[in-house]
Design an enzyme around this catalytic site. Sequence first.
Site, PDB file in Angstrom:
ATOM      1  N   HIS A 124       0.925  -1.254  -0.118  1.00  0.00           N
ATOM      2  CA  HIS A 124       0.008  -0.019  -0.282  1.00  0.00           C
ATOM      3  C   HIS A 124       1.136   1.125  -0.037  1.00  0.00           C
ATOM      4  CE1 HIS A 124      -2.713   2.881   1.876  1.00  0.00           C
ATOM      5  NE2 HIS A 124      -4.021   2.201   1.357  1.00  0.00           N
ATOM      6  N   ASP A 201       3.194  -3.820   7.886  1.00  0.00           N
ATOM      7  CA  ASP A 201       1.868  -3.122   7.798  1.00  0.00           C
ATOM      8  C   ASP A 201       0.873  -3.942   7.965  1.00  0.00           C
ATOM      9  OD1 ASP A 201      -0.244  -1.829   6.784  1.00  0.00           O
ATOM     10  OD2 ASP A 201       0.379  -1.575   4.607  1.00  0.00           O
ATOM     11  N   GLN A 204      -4.385  -4.844   7.053  1.00  0.00           N
ATOM     12  CA  GLN A 204      -5.424  -5.748   6.552  1.00  0.00           C
ATOM     13  C   GLN A 204      -5.374  -7.005   7.140  1.00  0.00           C
ATOM     14  OE1 GLN A 204      -7.962  -4.883   4.418  1.00  0.00           O
ATOM     15  NE2 GLN A 204      -7.271  -3.192   3.760  1.00  0.00           N
ATOM     16  N   LYS A 227     -10.402  -0.256  10.650  1.00  0.00           N
ATOM     17  CA  LYS A 227     -10.582  -1.710   9.809  1.00  0.00           C
ATOM     18  C   LYS A 227     -10.875  -2.723  10.691  1.00  0.00           C
ATOM     19  CE  LYS A 227      -7.442  -0.027   6.196  1.00  0.00           C
ATOM     20  NZ  LYS A 227      -8.090   0.389   5.069  1.00  0.00           N
ATOM     21  N   CYS A 366      -4.574   2.367  -3.841  1.00  0.00           N
ATOM     22  CA  CYS A 366      -3.471   3.080  -3.241  1.00  0.00           C
ATOM     23  C   CYS A 366      -2.309   2.042  -3.345  1.00  0.00           C
ATOM     24  CB  CYS A 366      -3.514   3.249  -1.983  1.00  0.00           C
ATOM     25  SG  CYS A 366      -4.797   4.600  -1.302  1.00  0.00           S
TER      26      CYS A 366
HETATM   27  N1  PMP Z   1      -1.774  -0.584   4.491  1.00  0.00           N
HETATM   28  C1  PMP Z   1      -2.816  -1.428   3.771  1.00  0.00           C
HETATM   29  C2  PMP Z   1      -2.591  -2.737   3.480  1.00  0.00           C
HETATM   30  C3  PMP Z   1      -4.190  -0.655   3.782  1.00  0.00           C
HETATM   31  O1  PMP Z   1      -4.990  -1.606   3.199  1.00  0.00           O
HETATM   32  C4  PMP Z   1      -4.395   0.573   4.232  1.00  0.00           C
HETATM   33  C5  PMP Z   1      -5.682   1.137   4.039  1.00  0.00           C
HETATM   34  N2  PMP Z   1      -6.407   1.068   2.761  1.00  0.00           N
HETATM   35  C6  PMP Z   1      -3.423   1.216   4.742  1.00  0.00           C
HETATM   36  C7  PMP Z   1      -2.235   0.664   4.990  1.00  0.00           C
HETATM   37  C8  PMP Z   1      -3.450   2.540   5.392  1.00  0.00           C
HETATM   38  O2  PMP Z   1      -4.684   2.530   6.044  1.00  0.00           O
HETATM   39  P1  PMP Z   1      -5.086   3.937   6.934  1.00  0.00           P
HETATM   40  O3  PMP Z   1      -5.861   4.737   5.761  1.00  0.00           O
HETATM   41  O4  PMP Z   1      -6.102   3.760   7.851  1.00  0.00           O
HETATM   42  O5  PMP Z   1      -3.870   4.817   7.631  1.00  0.00           O
END
Ligand code: PMP
Length: 426
Positions: A124, A201, A204, A227, A366
Site C-alpha cells: 500500500h 503493515d 489488512q 478496519k 493505493c
Molecule cells: N496498509 C494497507 C494494506 C491498507 O489496506 C491501508 C488502508 N487502505 C493502509 C495501509 C492505510 O490505512 P489508513 O488509511 O487507515 O492509514
Amino acid sequence: MTDATVAALRRDFPILQRRVNDCPLVYLDSAASAQMAEPVMAAIDDYRRHHHANVHRGAHTLSAEATERYEASRARVARFLGAPDPRGVVFTRNATEALNLIAHAYGRSRLQAGDEVLVSVAEHHANLVPWHLLAQDRGVVIKGVGLSADGRVDLDALEAAIGPRTKVVATFHVSNVLGYEQPLRRIADAAHAVGALFVVDGAQAAPHVAVDVVASGVDAYAFSGHKVGGPTGIGALWMRPDVLETLPPFLGGGEMIRRVEVDRSTYADIPMRFEAGTPAIAEAIGLAAALDYLEAIGLENIWAHDRALATQALAGLDALTGVETYGPRGDDRGGIVPFNVVGVHPHDVASFLDAEGIAVRAGHHCAQPLMKALGVASTARASFWLYTTRDEVDAFVAAVARVRDFFAGDAVSVATDAPRPGEALA
Ligand code: PMP
C-alpha cells in the site's frame, strides 16, 4: 461460522439494516472501513457520557478515569498483538501515521545514504511513500521485490535481495489487493540474518488473523482502528520496546516531554515520547472495545469465514466469461477479491453495483506499483468480513454478471487501463 452465527452477529451492526437505492445494503467494502458493532459504539458513548476529560494531566477524578481507560486500551492493544509490554504500543491516527512514525524516527536516526529499505511491489502507498520521503531526505535506497509466477510476493527474490546494506525490510501481513497472508516468520528470519529491522503493515491483517508479534519475529507492526471495527482517527504502532526507547520523537509538544526550557527540551519515556498533544481518547477506548469484540468471536473463526467467502466469490466470478479476478489461490487467501469486467471501467462497475445497493471499491487501491505489475490501471474490489453472508456473495456475483451483460458491446464505457482523475483511495 454457520449462517445462524453470522445472522446473530449482524444484529450487532445496525447499519446493515439500511437500504441503499431501494435495495438492502450489501456492504462489501470492509477492507476500506469495516462497520462498527453496538458494543463498540456503547463503549465510546459510555466514555463520552460519564468519564470524558483530558488524560495524564488532571488531579481530578474524571481525568484519572479517562487516563485509566486510555491506558487500559493500550494494554488491550498489546495483548491483541501478543506483545508482553504495553510500553511498545503508541497510539497514532491510523496505520499510515504509524508507518510514517517508524520511517521518520527510526529512518532518520539510524539510516545513512546508501543504506537500503526493502519493500515489495504489492505494498500500500502507506508503506511506500514514507520510505520515499526518507530516501529524498537521506539518500536511502528503496528496493522493491516483484511477484512470482503464483501471484505472491517472490520470497526467494526477497531473500536474495537482502544484503549487508539492507537496514529495513517493510512489507504487508495481508495484502489489500491480493488478499493473501504473508509468512512473517520466514521474512523476519531473512531480515534478522543481516540485522535489519522488520516492519509489518498489518492494516489488512489485524481484522482477520491472529497476530503474535513475538512468535512471528516482528520488530514493528502498524494497524488502523477503522478496519478492525473501531472508529476512525485511531491506529496503533507496536514496536519492540528496546528499539523504541532508543528513538528520537516524531512530533513535539505537550505530553511527550520530561522538561522544557525556552531553548531546549528533554523527552518523556516511551510510549509518551511518541504521543505529542491530547490523544484520541474516546477512539482508543473504542478500538479496545473492537478488539474485545473480535477476540470474543475468535480471529481463527473470522479468517475461516473470510476464506470460505473468498473461495465462493472467486469460483462464481471465474465462471463468468468476460470477468477477470486477481491474486493467488490457496489457503492463505482471505476475503478480498479484486476483479474487472473486461472493457468496463471499474468505476462504472462500482456505480452499477451501488444502484443495486452493493458497495464495492474501485480504483488503484493505493497500490499503483502493484497495478502496474498486474498489468491494469485499476480494479473493482469486493471485501468480506465477519458479517458478510453467503447469500450476499451470491447476490454480488449475480450482479456482476448483470454488469457484464449490460455493458456488452457498449462503446461508452472506457477500457480498464484508462485511469480517471481522483481514483478512489483504498
Ligand atoms: N496498509 C494497507 C494494506 C491498507 O489496506 C491501508 C488502508 N487502505 C493502509 C495501509 C492505510 O490505512 P489508513 O488509511 O487507515 O492509514
